[in-house]
Motif scaffolding. Structure first.
Motif, mmCIF file in Angstrom:
data_model
loop_
_atom_site.group_PDB
_atom_site.id
_atom_site.type_symbol
_atom_site.label_atom_id
_atom_site.label_comp_id
_atom_site.label_asym_id
_atom_site.label_seq_id
_atom_site.Cartn_x
_atom_site.Cartn_y
_atom_site.Cartn_z
ATOM 1 N N ASP A 149 44.789 33.556 61.866
ATOM 2 C CA ASP A 149 44.367 33.172 63.217
ATOM 3 C C ASP A 149 43.141 32.264 63.215
ATOM 4 O OD1 ASP A 149 42.272 34.890 62.591
ATOM 5 O OD2 ASP A 149 42.489 36.149 64.377
ATOM 6 N N GLY A 150 42.669 31.875 62.018
ATOM 7 C CA GLY A 150 41.523 30.974 61.911
ATOM 8 C C GLY A 150 40.200 31.666 61.658
ATOM 9 N N THR A 151 40.161 32.985 61.718
ATOM 10 C CA THR A 151 38.920 33.718 61.449
ATOM 11 C C THR A 151 38.521 33.542 59.988
ATOM 12 O OG1 THR A 151 39.479 35.374 63.114
ATOM 13 C CG2 THR A 151 37.817 35.990 61.476
ATOM 14 N N PRO A 152 37.264 33.177 59.709
ATOM 15 C CA PRO A 152 36.844 32.993 58.308
ATOM 16 C C PRO A 152 36.954 34.292 57.509
ATOM 17 C CG PRO A 152 35.268 32.000 59.821
ATOM 18 C CD PRO A 152 36.204 32.820 60.661
ATOM 19 N N TYR A 153 37.315 34.157 56.238
ATOM 20 C CA TYR A 153 37.357 35.308 55.330
ATOM 21 C C TYR A 153 36.470 34.991 54.137
ATOM 22 C CZ TYR A 153 39.024 38.678 51.870
ATOM 23 O OH TYR A 153 39.090 39.674 50.928
ATOM 24 N N HIS A 154 35.384 35.746 53.993
ATOM 25 C CA HIS A 154 34.463 35.581 52.870
ATOM 26 C C HIS A 154 34.678 36.760 51.923
ATOM 27 C CE1 HIS A 154 32.624 32.329 55.083
ATOM 28 N NE2 HIS A 154 32.410 33.132 56.115
ATOM 29 N N GLN A 155 35.318 36.485 50.824
ATOM 30 C CA GLN A 155 35.735 37.542 49.913
ATOM 31 C C GLN A 155 34.554 38.198 49.205
ATOM 32 O OE1 GLN A 155 39.235 36.969 47.199
ATOM 33 N NE2 GLN A 155 37.659 37.114 45.626
ATOM 34 N N PHE A 156 34.534 39.532 49.231
ATOM 35 C CA PHE A 156 33.541 40.303 48.482
ATOM 36 C C PHE A 156 34.280 41.511 47.924
ATOM 37 C CE2 PHE A 156 29.740 43.183 48.241
ATOM 38 C CZ PHE A 156 29.087 42.459 47.263
ATOM 39 N N GLY A 157 34.725 41.393 46.670
ATOM 40 C CA GLY A 157 35.661 42.366 46.137
ATOM 41 C C GLY A 157 35.108 43.263 45.049
ATOM 42 N N THR A 158 35.911 44.278 44.745
ATOM 43 C CA THR A 158 35.602 45.206 43.673
ATOM 44 C C THR A 158 36.899 45.560 42.957
ATOM 45 O OG1 THR A 158 34.517 47.309 43.113
ATOM 46 C CG2 THR A 158 35.889 47.288 45.099
ATOM 47 N N THR A 159 36.789 46.269 41.835
ATOM 48 C CA THR A 159 37.964 46.725 41.100
ATOM 49 C C THR A 159 37.953 48.246 41.020
ATOM 50 O OG1 THR A 159 36.802 46.553 38.984
ATOM 51 C CG2 THR A 159 38.100 44.661 39.673
ATOM 52 N N CYS A 160 39.141 48.799 41.130
ATOM 53 C CA CYS A 160 39.328 50.241 40.954
ATOM 54 C C CYS A 160 40.769 50.409 40.466
ATOM 55 C CB CYS A 160 39.087 50.976 42.273
ATOM 56 S SG CYS A 160 38.769 52.730 42.078
ATOM 57 N N TYR A 161 40.986 50.001 39.229
ATOM 58 C CA TYR A 161 42.314 49.730 38.711
ATOM 59 C C TYR A 161 43.305 50.878 38.881
ATOM 60 C CZ TYR A 161 40.112 45.688 36.468
ATOM 61 O OH TYR A 161 39.433 44.512 36.237
ATOM 62 N N ALA A 162 42.871 52.097 38.628
ATOM 63 C CA ALA A 162 43.813 53.221 38.589
ATOM 64 C C ALA A 162 43.575 54.234 39.702
ATOM 65 C CB ALA A 162 43.752 53.901 37.221
ATOM 66 N N TRP A 163 43.005 53.819 40.819
ATOM 67 C CA TRP A 163 42.618 54.807 41.830
ATOM 68 C C TRP A 163 43.814 55.494 42.471
ATOM 69 C CZ3 TRP A 163 42.746 54.798 47.418
ATOM 70 C CH2 TRP A 163 43.383 53.687 47.985
ATOM 71 N N ILE A 164 44.956 54.805 42.593
ATOM 72 C CA ILE A 164 46.117 55.455 43.220
ATOM 73 C C ILE A 164 46.816 56.408 42.253
ATOM 74 C CG2 ILE A 164 46.474 53.482 44.740
ATOM 75 C CD1 ILE A 164 49.027 52.882 43.037
ATOM 76 N N HIS A 165 46.371 56.450 40.983
ATOM 77 C CA HIS A 165 46.958 57.351 39.992
ATOM 78 C C HIS A 165 46.070 58.561 39.722
ATOM 79 C CE1 HIS A 165 48.535 53.231 39.056
ATOM 80 N NE2 HIS A 165 49.658 53.900 39.207
ATOM 81 N N SER A 181 31.209 50.848 52.365
ATOM 82 C CA SER A 181 30.759 49.764 51.486
ATOM 83 C C SER A 181 30.943 48.406 52.159
ATOM 84 C CB SER A 181 31.564 49.798 50.180
ATOM 85 O OG SER A 181 32.857 49.224 50.389
ATOM 86 N N PRO A 182 30.388 47.346 51.561
ATOM 87 C CA PRO A 182 30.579 45.999 52.125
ATOM 88 C C PRO A 182 31.847 45.309 51.614
ATOM 89 C CG PRO A 182 29.029 45.892 50.314
ATOM 90 C CD PRO A 182 29.387 47.339 50.476
ATOM 91 N N PHE A 183 32.619 45.964 50.760
ATOM 92 C CA PHE A 183 33.758 45.303 50.129
ATOM 93 C C PHE A 183 34.888 45.056 51.124
ATOM 94 C CE2 PHE A 183 31.902 47.719 46.476
ATOM 95 C CZ PHE A 183 31.413 46.608 45.798
ATOM 96 N N ASN A 184 35.498 43.865 51.014
ATOM 97 C CA ASN A 184 36.676 43.559 51.840
ATOM 98 C C ASN A 184 37.892 43.202 50.988
ATOM 99 O OD1 ASN A 184 36.072 40.974 50.959
ATOM 100 N ND2 ASN A 184 35.463 40.211 52.975
ATOM 101 N N LYS A 185 37.827 43.509 49.684
ATOM 102 C CA LYS A 185 38.963 43.359 48.776
ATOM 103 C C LYS A 185 38.810 44.324 47.620
ATOM 104 C CE LYS A 185 39.362 40.067 45.628
ATOM 105 N NZ LYS A 185 39.822 40.743 44.372
ATOM 106 N N ILE A 186 39.934 44.918 47.185
ATOM 107 C CA ILE A 186 39.914 45.786 46.025
ATOM 108 C C ILE A 186 41.100 45.444 45.137
ATOM 109 C CG2 ILE A 186 41.145 47.607 47.297
ATOM 110 C CD1 ILE A 186 39.782 49.656 45.490
ATOM 111 N N ARG A 187 40.855 45.345 43.843
ATOM 112 C CA ARG A 187 41.918 45.050 42.868
ATOM 113 C C ARG A 187 42.330 46.346 42.179
ATOM 114 N NH1 ARG A 187 41.042 40.107 38.877
ATOM 115 N NH2 ARG A 187 41.591 39.057 40.831
ATOM 116 N N PHE A 188 43.655 46.594 42.145
ATOM 117 C CA PHE A 188 44.169 47.800 41.493
ATOM 118 C C PHE A 188 45.584 47.552 40.993
ATOM 119 C CE2 PHE A 188 45.016 48.045 45.993
ATOM 120 C CZ PHE A 188 46.238 48.679 46.140
#
Length: 280
Positions: A149-165, A181-188
């Motif tokens: 929709d045009g809203t800016p996205y400023h990525q601030f991510g973290t990792t938590c690879y196996a959290w769903i396991h 937390s301030p995170f708006n992305k997580i890698r897993f």
């Protein structure tokens, strides 16, 4: 109303019309010896723009659906056509998911090599997005990111690879921590990881386990995938993008040794199940 017929044996005409109507999503009734075919497409209600439209069908519950059943749907609005793959969700349940990119009325019709799943269709209405629904993140001006929709996205991510396991308690703790937390992305990861700080045995896996402990890469475990989808939705409610790793080498279960053909099927299954989640 499309047509009225008084010709020929009415029962034969009814059966013929019902078969034709089933292919075109029409209602068939009889009244005073007349055959009435009403042009009313099946309605699936409303969904928000960039939301998740899902429709379920009943199909084969034996054999190897993951290998044998081909299933998709074409979604259309005016002159626009989008083909979306479907997937087997255990037993005799098959699903199609679609994230509508525009508002208004959409139609869909399925295509399959299985008669029970072929030629099914309907209509649904797409309404305006509400709340924090800004759509999926997309590339903007080559070097930037923004929501649809045009809203800016400023990525601030973290990792938590196996959290769903991990255990259910630890997963809930992770969500509470992310919410504060301030995170708006997580890698897993889809598959569990085996490394120095993660030696536990997960409760669920992407594929079903045989009696000898090995995994059947031709049979996904729908319970695992539903759990993964719930976690993606949990992140969506927190305004967090899910950065999902589909393969990795940190493996002691054999997932890293799947064949090219098994990898291809797995990737297609991921796309069919997950691509409609706007925060993925």
């Amino acid at each position: 109303m499309c047509w009225v017929s008084r010709r020929g044996p009415i029962q034969k005409a009814v059966r013929l019309a019902q078969r034709q109507a089933a292919r075109q999503n029409l209602a068939v009734t009889t009244f005073s010896g007349c055959l009435l075919v009403t042009c009313v497409a099946l309605s699936a209600g409303a969904v928000e723009q960039w939301g998740l439209f899902e429709v379920s069908f009943t199909g084969p519950d034996s054999g190897s659906p993951y290998l044998e059943v081909r299933f998709s749907a074409t979604f259309s609005q005016s002159n626009r056509r989008i083909i979306v793959p479907g997937f087997w969700d255990g037993g005799g349940t098959y699903k199609i998911r679609f994230s509508p990119p525009t508002q208004g009325q959409w139609r869909y019709e399925t295509t399959s090599n299985v008669p029970e799943l072929n030629g099914k269709g309907g209509v649904f209405t797409v309404t305006a997005p509400t709340g924090e629904n800004h759509g999926p993140v997309e590339v903007f001006n080559t070097f930037y990111l923004r929501y649809a929709d045009g809203t800016p996205y400023h990525q601030f991510g973290t990792t938590c690879y196996a959290w769903i396991h991990q255990t259910g308690e630890l997963q809930q703790q992770t969500l509470k921590t992310l919410a504060a937390s301030p995170f708006n992305k997580i890698r897993f990861c889809v598959f569990p990881k085996s490394y120095a700080y993660n030696q536990n045995e997960p409760e669920r896996f992407a594929f079903q386990r045989r009696a000898d402990g090995t995994f059947d890469f031709n049979r996904p475990d729908p319970a695992f995938w539903r759990h993964l989808e719930q976690r993606i939705l949990d992140l969506q409610r927190l305004g967090i993008q899910a950065d999902l790793i589909l393969w990795h080498p940190y493996d002691r279960w054999g997932f890293a040794n799947m064949s090219d053909e098994e990898d291809d099927r797995y990737l297609r299954y991921c796309i069919a199940r997950l691509s409609a989640f706007r925060n993925l």
